[in-house]
Design a protein around this motif. Structure first.
Motif, PDB file in Angstrom:
ATOM      1  N   ASP A  35       0.837  -1.203   0.000  1.00 13.65           N
ATOM      2  CA  ASP A  35       0.000   0.000   0.000  1.00 13.65           C
ATOM      3  C   ASP A  35       0.873   1.255   0.000  1.00 13.65           C
ATOM      4  O   ASP A  35       0.526   2.267  -0.620  1.00 13.65           O
ATOM      5  CB  ASP A  35      -0.922   0.027   1.226  1.00 13.65           C
ATOM      6  N   GLN A  36       2.004   1.202   0.718  1.00 15.54           N
ATOM      7  CA  GLN A  36       2.904   2.349   0.834  1.00 15.54           C
ATOM      8  C   GLN A  36       3.744   2.566  -0.426  1.00 15.54           C
ATOM      9  O   GLN A  36       3.967   3.703  -0.827  1.00 15.54           O
ATOM     10  CB  GLN A  36       3.857   2.163   2.023  1.00 15.54           C
ATOM     11  N   GLU A  37       4.229   1.483  -1.048  1.00 12.35           N
ATOM     12  CA  GLU A  37       5.248   1.651  -2.086  1.00 12.35           C
ATOM     13  C   GLU A  37       4.729   1.660  -3.517  1.00 12.35           C
ATOM     14  O   GLU A  37       5.488   1.969  -4.423  1.00 12.35           O
ATOM     15  CB  GLU A  37       6.358   0.614  -1.930  1.00 12.35           C
ATOM     16  N   THR A  38       3.462   1.343  -3.728  1.00  8.09           N
ATOM     17  CA  THR A  38       2.956   1.348  -5.101  1.00  8.09           C
ATOM     18  C   THR A  38       1.543   1.920  -5.154  1.00  8.09           C
ATOM     19  O   THR A  38       0.763   1.747  -4.230  1.00  8.09           O
ATOM     20  CB  THR A  38       2.970  -0.076  -5.713  1.00  8.09           C
ATOM     21  N   SER A  39       1.258   2.577  -6.254  1.00  6.72           N
ATOM     22  CA  SER A  39      -0.102   3.081  -6.466  1.00  6.72           C
ATOM     23  C   SER A  39      -0.897   2.132  -7.355  1.00  6.72           C
ATOM     24  O   SER A  39      -2.013   2.434  -7.740  1.00  6.72           O
ATOM     25  CB  SER A  39      -0.054   4.479  -7.107  1.00  6.72           C
ATOM     26  N   TYR A  40      -0.308   0.968  -7.672  1.00  7.22           N
ATOM     27  CA  TYR A  40      -0.993  -0.007  -8.522  1.00  7.22           C
ATOM     28  C   TYR A  40      -1.969  -0.902  -7.756  1.00  7.22           C
ATOM     29  O   TYR A  40      -2.762  -1.600  -8.367  1.00  7.22           O
ATOM     30  CB  TYR A  40       0.016  -0.891  -9.261  1.00  7.22           C
ATOM     31  N   MET A  41      -1.881  -0.925  -6.429  1.00 12.71           N
ATOM     32  CA  MET A  41      -2.807  -1.723  -5.634  1.00 12.71           C
ATOM     33  C   MET A  41      -4.068  -0.896  -5.387  1.00 12.71           C
ATOM     34  O   MET A  41      -4.057   0.331  -5.499  1.00 12.71           O
ATOM     35  CB  MET A  41      -2.167  -2.152  -4.316  1.00 12.71           C
ATOM     36  N   LEU A  42      -5.155  -1.547  -5.013  1.00 15.45           N
ATOM     37  CA  LEU A  42      -6.428  -0.852  -4.847  1.00 15.45           C
ATOM     38  C   LEU A  42      -6.425   0.104  -3.663  1.00 15.45           C
ATOM     39  O   LEU A  42      -6.928   1.223  -3.751  1.00 15.45           O
ATOM     40  CB  LEU A  42      -7.566  -1.876  -4.684  1.00 15.45           C
ATOM     41  N   LEU A  43      -5.854  -0.310  -2.535  1.00 20.74           N
ATOM     42  CA  LEU A  43      -5.930   0.511  -1.334  1.00 20.74           C
ATOM     43  C   LEU A  43      -4.781   1.508  -1.244  1.00 20.74           C
ATOM     44  O   LEU A  43      -3.627   1.176  -1.508  1.00 20.74           O
ATOM     45  CB  LEU A  43      -5.943  -0.375  -0.087  1.00 20.74           C
ATOM     46  N   ALA A  44      -5.123   2.710  -0.836  1.00 19.01           N
ATOM     47  CA  ALA A  44      -4.120   3.752  -0.620  1.00 19.01           C
ATOM     48  C   ALA A  44      -3.529   3.567   0.785  1.00 19.01           C
ATOM     49  O   ALA A  44      -4.124   2.904   1.640  1.00 19.01           O
ATOM     50  CB  ALA A  44      -4.773   5.131  -0.745  1.00 19.01           C
ATOM     51  N   PRO A  45      -2.359   4.153   1.024  1.00 23.30           N
ATOM     52  CA  PRO A  45      -1.771   4.048   2.370  1.00 23.30           C
ATOM     53  C   PRO A  45      -2.763   4.501   3.445  1.00 23.30           C
ATOM     54  O   PRO A  45      -3.436   5.517   3.300  1.00 23.30           O
ATOM     55  CB  PRO A  45      -0.569   4.988   2.297  1.00 23.30           C
ATOM     56  N   GLY A  46      -2.875   3.693   4.505  1.00 22.69           N
ATOM     57  CA  GLY A  46      -3.758   4.025   5.618  1.00 22.69           C
ATOM     58  C   GLY A  46      -5.203   3.559   5.469  1.00 22.69           C
ATOM     59  O   GLY A  46      -5.980   3.649   6.407  1.00 22.69           O
ATOM     60  N   GLU A  47      -5.584   3.066   4.294  1.00 23.07           N
ATOM     61  CA  GLU A  47      -6.973   2.627   4.084  1.00 23.07           C
ATOM     62  C   GLU A  47      -7.242   1.206   4.568  1.00 23.07           C
ATOM     63  O   GLU A  47      -8.384   0.861   4.829  1.00 23.07           O
ATOM     64  CB  GLU A  47      -7.350   2.705   2.601  1.00 23.07           C
ATOM     65  N   ARG A  48      -6.216   0.399   4.670  1.00 22.81           N
ATOM     66  CA  ARG A  48      -6.400  -1.000   5.062  1.00 22.81           C
ATOM     67  C   ARG A  48      -6.772  -1.046   6.541  1.00 22.81           C
ATOM     68  O   ARG A  48      -5.989  -0.667   7.393  1.00 22.81           O
ATOM     69  CB  ARG A  48      -5.124  -1.800   4.783  1.00 22.81           C
ATOM     70  N   GLN A  49      -7.958  -1.533   6.845  1.00 17.94           N
ATOM     71  CA  GLN A  49      -8.465  -1.528   8.211  1.00 17.94           C
ATOM     72  C   GLN A  49      -8.487  -2.905   8.865  1.00 17.94           C
ATOM     73  O   GLN A  49      -8.941  -3.040   9.994  1.00 17.94           O
ATOM     74  CB  GLN A  49      -9.884  -0.928   8.244  1.00 17.94           C
ATOM     75  N   THR A  50      -8.020  -3.913   8.172  1.00 19.42           N
ATOM     76  CA  THR A  50      -8.062  -5.264   8.726  1.00 19.42           C
ATOM     77  C   THR A  50      -6.934  -5.463   9.730  1.00 19.42           C
ATOM     78  O   THR A  50      -5.863  -4.870   9.619  1.00 19.42           O
ATOM     79  CB  THR A  50      -7.939  -6.331   7.620  1.00 19.42           C
ATOM     80  N   GLY A  51      -7.205  -6.337  10.685  1.00 19.33           N
ATOM     81  CA  GLY A  51      -6.204  -6.730  11.655  1.00 19.33           C
ATOM     82  C   GLY A  51      -5.851  -8.190  11.459  1.00 19.33           C
ATOM     83  O   GLY A  51      -6.400  -8.867  10.585  1.00 19.33           O
ATOM     84  N   ILE A  52      -4.957  -8.676  12.289  1.00 17.36           N
ATOM     85  CA  ILE A  52      -4.495 -10.058  12.160  1.00 17.36           C
ATOM     86  C   ILE A  52      -5.647 -11.068  12.261  1.00 17.36           C
ATOM     87  O   ILE A  52      -5.711 -11.993  11.452  1.00 17.36           O
ATOM     88  CB  ILE A  52      -3.359 -10.353  13.156  1.00 17.36           C
ATOM     89  N   PRO A  53      -6.593 -10.922  13.197  1.00 24.62           N
ATOM     90  CA  PRO A  53      -7.691 -11.910  13.246  1.00 24.62           C
ATOM     91  C   PRO A  53      -8.503 -11.984  11.947  1.00 24.62           C
ATOM     92  O   PRO A  53      -8.848 -13.078  11.502  1.00 24.62           O
ATOM     93  CB  PRO A  53      -8.564 -11.428  14.405  1.00 24.62           C
ATOM     94  N   GLN A  54      -8.763 -10.836  11.317  1.00 23.77           N
ATOM     95  CA  GLN A  54      -9.520 -10.845  10.057  1.00 23.77           C
ATOM     96  C   GLN A  54      -8.703 -11.497   8.946  1.00 23.77           C
ATOM     97  O   GLN A  54      -9.251 -12.215   8.104  1.00 23.77           O
ATOM     98  CB  GLN A  54      -9.910  -9.414   9.641  1.00 23.77           C
ATOM     99  N   VAL A  55      -7.396 -11.251   8.932  1.00 20.40           N
ATOM    100  CA  VAL A  55      -6.547 -11.850   7.901  1.00 20.40           C
ATOM    101  C   VAL A  55      -6.442 -13.356   8.120  1.00 20.40           C
ATOM    102  O   VAL A  55      -6.461 -14.127   7.160  1.00 20.40           O
ATOM    103  CB  VAL A  55      -5.159 -11.171   7.851  1.00 20.40           C
ATOM    104  N   GLU A  56      -6.379 -13.795   9.379  1.00 16.21           N
ATOM    105  CA  GLU A  56      -6.391 -15.238   9.668  1.00 16.21           C
ATOM    106  C   GLU A  56      -7.654 -15.886   9.122  1.00 16.21           C
ATOM    107  O   GLU A  56      -7.593 -16.953   8.495  1.00 16.21           O
ATOM    108  CB  GLU A  56      -6.309 -15.487  11.179  1.00 16.21           C
ATOM    109  N   GLU A  57      -8.802 -15.230   9.335  1.00 11.48           N
ATOM    110  CA  GLU A  57     -10.083 -15.759   8.833  1.00 11.48           C
ATOM    111  C   GLU A  57     -10.098 -15.792   7.305  1.00 11.48           C
ATOM    112  O   GLU A  57     -10.581 -16.750   6.696  1.00 11.48           O
ATOM    113  CB  GLU A  57     -11.243 -14.909   9.340  1.00 11.48           C
TER     114      GLU A  57
END
Length: 172
Positions: A24-46
């Motif tokens: 998110d920080q190093e490229t503008s080619y991904m969908l989310l802009a820096p700071g927009e990702r709101q998931t935490g480790i439990p959500q990523v585990e799921e």
């Protein structure tokens, strides 16, 4: 440099989330802009567990130098009318680009798709991301159309290509 490809498991959640934040920080080619990702480790585990439990999905990580350097997610449909189709997202850290990781991930994806019931793989890519378009084309993806003003990146409208790859199913 050795590249290790493997299916990610819930215990990889912290490493995947860290990778996604770095992307998110190093490229503008991904969908989310820096700071927009709101998931935490439990959500990523799921999320990782849901990939592992779905016959039409896979989440592949690429490790290099002892860290997660990139990933490829293939999320298949969940109902009878679209379970043959899957949407792809790929991300590779800049320092590892141009080293064959993208090709290795796509090769693994093709092997998996040929073993599964997937007939259609699809993705979107910003038109000006020429390296990505070249990779996708090299692996058999074709441009189906253009999504005009699909994204607003740094105050500028960005068009995206809609691309797909069709596999010949052994049976339906």
């Amino acid at each position: 440099m050795d590249i290790i490809l493997r299916e990610l498991i819930p215990e990889d959640a912290a490493a995947l989330l860290s990778l996604q934040h770095r992307l998110d920080q190093e490229t503008s080619y991904m969908l989310l802009a820096p700071g927009e990702r709101q998931t935490g480790i439990p959500q990523v585990e799921e999320m990782i567990a849901s990939f592992g439990n779905a016959q039409t999905s896979i989440l592949i990580g690429a490790e290099a130098d002892g860290e997660l350097a990139g990933y490829l997610s293939v999320r298949g449909g969940s109902v009878s009318r679209n379970k043959h189709s899957a949407y792809i997202v790929i991300g590779i850290l800049k320092q590892y680009q141009g080293m064959g990781i993208g090709s290795a991930l796509f090769h693994e994806m093709d092997l998996w798709a040929n073993r599964s019931a997937i007939v259609r793989l699809e993705l979107t890519v910003m038109k000006h991301n020429e390296r990505a378009v070249a990779l996708y084309t090299r692996y058999g993806f074709e441009i189906e159309g253009v999504k005009k003003k699909s994204l607003l990146v740094d105050g500028e409208w960005v068009d995206e290509y809609y691309m797909s790859k069709i596999f010949n199913p052994a049976s339906i």
